[in-house]
Enzyme design. Structure first.
Site, short mmCIF file in Angstrom:
data_model
loop_
_atom_site.label_atom_id
_atom_site.label_comp_id
_atom_site.label_asym_id
_atom_site.label_seq_id
_atom_site.Cartn_x
_atom_site.Cartn_y
_atom_site.Cartn_z
CG HIS A 48 -1.94 -0.91 1.09
ND1 HIS A 48 -3.12 -1.02 0.16
CD2 HIS A 48 -2.01 -2.19 1.96
CE1 HIS A 48 -3.57 -2.17 0.42
NE2 HIS A 48 -3.36 -2.78 1.51
NE ARG A 73 2.05 -4.79 3.66
CZ ARG A 73 0.78 -4.21 4.06
NH1 ARG A 73 -0.01 -5.14 4.86
NH2 ARG A 73 0.28 -2.91 4.11
CG ASP A 87 17.87 -13.17 -5.37
OD1 ASP A 87 17.97 -14.24 -4.70
OD2 ASP A 87 17.45 -13.51 -6.82
CD GLU A 151 -4.64 -8.98 4.52
OE1 GLU A 151 -4.81 -7.83 5.02
OE2 GLU A 151 -3.90 -9.50 3.58
CG ASP A 177 -7.47 -5.61 4.06
OD1 ASP A 177 -8.07 -5.32 3.07
OD2 ASP A 177 -6.24 -5.33 4.34
#
Length: 256
Positions: A48, A73, A87, A151, A177
Site C-alpha cells: 500500500h 511486505r 535476493d 485478514e 481488511d
C-alpha cells in the site's frame, strides 16, 4: 564471510516481544530515520505504498547500519516477487492476504531453494554478499523468516491449518481488511471485529507460532501485547507526519 543472523527470527523463537513501525514513504532517508528511532523492527511496505522493488534495495542498505530488523511486505504472495526481495537481502517477509494452508505452503516453497522449494538460484546477489558467503544456498533457509497475513473472516477460520505449515514463523492480523470482510469497512474498532481479533490472537498463540498486528491505538496495542502478540507495530510514518504537521498548524491558529 558468514550468513547474517536474523535477530527478528531469533527474538520470535525466544518469545521476546518485538515493537515495530511501518515505513510507507519510499526511499532510504525515512527508512534510515526510522531505523535509528529505537524500534525492534521496521516494516518496509510495497503493498500500500509507492515503494517498489528497486526502492527496497537502497532501503535495506540504509536500515542495515542500525540495530533494527527489516521486515519487507511484497505486493502479493508471488514467487517472483519473493525471489527478488530475498535476493536483495531481505530476511523476513510479511505476505499479505494468505487465505489457506495451500497458499502458505506456496509461500514457503518460494522462500526455499530446491529440493525443498522453488526459489531460483543466483550467485551474485546482495543476499549472499555477492558470492562472499560460500554456503549461502545451503544455509539461507536457517535465517529466513516468513510471516503471513490473515485478514479476512475466511482466513481466520483457517488459522490452525495455516500455522501448522512448516516454514511459517508467524501470523499477522490485518484489522482493516478484516473489518471490511466482516461487513464493517473503515471500522476496525467495531466490537465484533475486536472480539474476532482477540480470539485470533489467542488461537495463534495456542499454536505456538508468533502473533502480530498493526494498531495506531496505544491502549489497544498494549491489550494485544497482553494477549500475546510477539510482533506488534504501533505507528505508520505518514500518519505520524500528518498528525505532527496538523498539530503544529493548529498551534499557530491554522488548519481545521
Amino acid at each position: 564471510m558468514t550468513l547474517p543472523v536474523n535477530a527478528f527470527k531469533r527474538a520470535l523463537r525466544d518469545g521476546r516481544s518485538q515493537i515495530g513501525i511501518w515505513n510507507t514513504i519510499p526511499g532510504p532517508v525515512v527508512a534510515e530515520l526510522l531505523a535509528g528511532a529505537g524500534f525492534d523492527w521496521v516494516l518496509l511496505d510495497t503493498e500500500h505504498a509507492l515503494t517498489d522493488i528497486p526502492d527496497i534495495f537502497a532501503m535495506l542498505q540504509a536500515v542495515a547500519a542500525y540495530p533494527v530488523s527489516a521486515v519487507v511486505r511484497p505486493q502479493t504472495n508471488d514467487t517472483v516477487l519473493i525471489k527478488r526481495l530475498l535476493d536483495h537481502g531481505a530476511q523476513t517477509l510479511l505476505l499479505p492476504y494468505v487465505q489457506s494452508a495451500a497458499e502458505a505452503e506456496a509461500a514457503v516453497r518460494a522462500m526455499r531453494y530446491a529440493p525443498r522449494g522453488v526459489r531460483g538460484v543466483s550467485g551474485m546477489t546482495r543476499a549472499s554478499r555477492y558470492g562472499a558467503i560460500p554456503d549461502y544456498v545451503q544455509r539461507a533457509e536457517e535465517e529466513l523468516c516468513l510471516l503471513v497475513q490473515v485478514e479476512t473472516a475466511e482466513a481466520l477460520a483457517q488459522i490452525e491449518a495455516i500455522a501448522a505449515v512448516d516454514g511459517v514463523d508467524g501470523l499477522f492480523i490485518g484489522p482493516s481488511d478484516l473489518a471490511a470482510s466482516m461487513g464493517h469497512p473503515g471500522n476496525a474498532r467495531h466490537p465484533e471485529v475486536v472480539a474476532a481479533i482477540d480470539d485470533a490472537i489467542r488461537r495463534i498463540v495456542a499454536t505456538g507460532k508468533a502473533a502480530g498486528i498493526l494498531t495506531l491505538d496505544p491502549a489497544y496495542a498494549r491489550h494485544c501485547l497482553e494477549l500475546g502478540t510477539s510482533f506488534t507495530a504501533v505507528g505508520v510514518d505518514m500518519a505520524l507526519l500528518r498528525a505532527a504537521a496538523s498539530d503544529l498548524a493548529k498551534a499557530f491558529g491554522r488548519g481545521a
